[in-house]
Design an enzyme around this catalytic site. Structure first.
Site, PDB file in Angstrom:
ATOM      1  CG  ASN A 154      -2.092  -0.893   1.053  1.00 24.07           C
ATOM      2  OD1 ASN A 154      -2.626  -1.016  -0.037  1.00 24.07           O
ATOM      3  ND2 ASN A 154      -2.508  -1.549   2.119  1.00 24.07           N
ATOM      4  CB  CYS A 175      -6.393  -5.708  -2.443  1.00 25.74           C
ATOM      5  SG  CYS A 175      -6.997  -5.415  -0.784  1.00 25.74           S
ATOM      6  CG  HIS A 176      -3.816  -8.636   2.193  1.00 24.28           C
ATOM      7  ND1 HIS A 176      -3.523  -7.293   2.139  1.00 24.28           N
ATOM      8  CD2 HIS A 176      -4.265  -8.888   3.437  1.00 24.28           C
ATOM      9  CE1 HIS A 176      -3.772  -6.742   3.309  1.00 24.28           C
ATOM     10  NE2 HIS A 176      -4.224  -7.676   4.098  1.00 24.28           N
TER      11      HIS A 176
END
Length: 183
Positions: A154, A175-176
């Site tokens: 991020n 994005c996890h």
């Protein structure tokens, strides 16, 4: 009927490979992907001690799943040479810098529950990470020009946009939280 085993012998590089959070999960995902049998994972980290600890872990994991993966720890330039994919999972300045970002914003009345992507703290994090990402992309242009950069750092969209705009390296951010959200 005989089965045919696909072996692709791909070279994957994980920058931030000393991460206790990301490396175990990413390594297991790679090692268990059938089309990537007998490939290579190269860990890179500025924290050599953490990198070598994760190297031992990843080697044991590779041995356990027995899919022919070879795992090494290397300096960035050596790791990038002829890489097929480069995954970046870093936090320039670490948690200390993130804490300062949030505290500085709070000092001026901006309270953020998550300050790694938006607002003043997110802008600070962007400004810290963009030069590092562009530097990695520039090295990739000469050492592995056909490789993709995939990252989980991020602020995701700002870093992806910067690499795609200021280099010839294709870049995607993952994005996890997405996988956990849909399951």
């Amino acid at each position: 009927m005989a089965t045919v085993e696909i072996t692709t012998n791909k070279k994957s590089v994980l920058i931030g490979g000393g991460s206790y959070n990301w490396t175990p999960t990413l390594a297991l995902d790679l090692f268990c992907t059938p089309g990537l049998r007998n490939s290579e994972l190269v860990l890179v980290d500025v924290d050599e001690q953490a990198g070598k600890l994760m190297l031992r872990y990843a080697r044991k994991l590779a041995e356990t799943v027995d899919t022919g993966w070879h795992v090494t720890f290397s300096a960035l330039d050596e790791a990038l040479a002829h890489a097929d994919i480069v995954c970046v999972s870093i936090s320039t300045g670490g948690l200390t810098s993130m804490e300062k970002d949030l505290n500085t914003a709070e000092k001026y009345g901006v309270y953020q529950t998550v300050g790694d992507t938006t607002g003043p703290a997110g802008i600070s994090r962007t400004l810290r990470n963009v030069p590092i990402f562009i530097d990695i992309a520039r090295k990739m242009e000469s050492l592995c020009p056909d490789a993709w950069m995939v990252h989980v750092t991020n602020p995701l969209n700002q870093l992806t946009r910067a690499v795609n705009r200021y280099s010839s390296i294709p870049c995607i951010g993952l994005c996890h939280n997405y996988a956990g959200t849909v399951s």
